[in-house]
Enzyme design. Structure first.
Site, short mmCIF file in Angstrom:
data_model
loop_
_atom_site.label_atom_id
_atom_site.label_comp_id
_atom_site.label_asym_id
_atom_site.label_seq_id
_atom_site.Cartn_x
_atom_site.Cartn_y
_atom_site.Cartn_z
N LYS A 183 0.83 -1.21 0.00
CA LYS A 183 0.00 0.00 0.00
C LYS A 183 0.86 1.26 0.00
O LYS A 183 0.53 2.26 -0.66
CB LYS A 183 -0.92 0.01 1.23
CG LYS A 183 -1.76 1.29 1.40
CD LYS A 183 -2.69 1.55 0.22
CE LYS A 183 -3.48 2.84 0.36
NZ LYS A 183 -4.55 2.78 1.35
N LYS A 204 -0.39 11.09 5.81
CA LYS A 204 0.02 10.04 6.75
C LYS A 204 0.73 8.91 6.03
O LYS A 204 1.81 8.45 6.46
CB LYS A 204 -1.21 9.51 7.48
CG LYS A 204 -0.98 8.24 8.29
CD LYS A 204 -2.27 7.72 8.88
CE LYS A 204 -3.27 7.27 7.84
NZ LYS A 204 -2.87 5.98 7.20
#
Length: 296
Positions: free
Chosen positions: A173, A242
């Site tokens: 990811k 993030k």
């Protein structure tokens, strides 16, 4: 396919994913820290749980999609958390994005304390993909747990790939976010250049379709940038930042340069400084607007 399921986290991604499970005929208990966010899922047939532990109790598969590492740790191991209710040999499928090391630690702890299995399974495809069931899900964990979860995940995604042991899904990811975060910034630049040069920027996706510049972000993001369509948000700026910051930390640990992703991270940081954490990530387009001109 008659097993009881649970879904913790009714945010931008979690709610449409849970609704797809319900539409496929599954029994789903849902929980969210802000209970009101569960209302659309309950209206679609879900059972409202009073806590994460209650949602997990009796569920063969527990799904979770939360904001960050801190939220995941609290929801799983905090008071009335998933770990208090999850059954031995059940599977926790975590769609959240976090550092691979944190995922490995959490997975080992859940197995040791409860005998339950953890799959890290972050997703790509945004809210449109969650609504349409076309998400790409990249997983890390035990192959047997993956096989048990796969029939249910297929109700929410068109691709579910086991990339390796615990943490492999999160690493994959991060690679995805390096590409997507950098591409969003490039698309904002190209769209602004087209606008300032006097061509119809809204036709870029049509003109470039099938060429090397074409991509799903091109087809989805550029029309939203041109029209100023940011509600509902495609994704929050905070979430992208993030993930990019996590990727940069991993890259430093592995000695892997990330110059483009680092620039993208600072671009999103500027957007957050100006508009707040919950700004649509695509509002980076407004940062390219010359002073004195109206922004969409």
């Amino acid at each position: 396919m008659s097993d009881q399921l649970a879904y913790v986290g009714m945010g931008l991604m979690g709610l449409p994913m849970a609704k797809r499970l319900l539409a496929a005929g599954h029994r789903v208990a849902v929980w969210n820290r802000t209970a009101a966010k569960c209302a659309p899922a309950v209206e679609a047939g879900a059972t409202l749980a009073g806590s994460a532990a209650e949602a997990a109790r009796g569920a063969a598969i527990v799904f979770m999609c939360l904001t960050d590492t801190k939220a995941v740790e609290s929801a799983v191991f905090g008071k009335d958390g998933i770990a208090e209710g999850i059954a031995r040999d059940a599977v926790l499928v975590d769609f959240s994005s976090m550092a691979p090391e944190a995922t490995r630690d959490f997975a080992a702890r859940l197995l040791a304390e409860r005998g339950a299995h953890w799959l890290d399974a972050p997703v790509s495809g945004g809210v449109p993909g969650a609504e349409a069931g076309t998400l790409a899900v990249m997983a890390g964990g035990d192959a047997a747990a993956f096989a048990r979860a796969e029939p249910y995940v297929r109700a929410m995604a068109q691709r579910f790939t086991l990339m390796g042991p615990s943490g492999a899904g999160q690493t994959t990811k991060l690679c995805n976010q390096v590409i997507v975060g950098s591409l969003m910034c490039v698309l904002a630049e190209a769209t602004r250049l087209a606008t300032n040069a006097g061509i119809e920027a809204a036709r870029l996706p049509e003109a470039l379709a099938g060429g090397w510049a074409d991509s799903k972000p091109m087809q989805i993001c550029v029309p939203r940038m041109v029209s100023g369509t940011y509600d509902p948000p495609l994704g929050h700026a905070y979430t992208m930042l993030k993930d990019l910051d996590t990727a940069r930390l991993l890259a430093m640990q592995k000695g892997s340069p990330l110059p483009m992703a680092s620039l993208a991270a600072e671009t999103f940081r500027m957007l957050i400084a100006r508009e707040g954490e919950e700004a649509d990530a695509l509002r980076i387009f407004t940062l390219t607007e010359p002073q004195g001109r109206e922004q969409p």
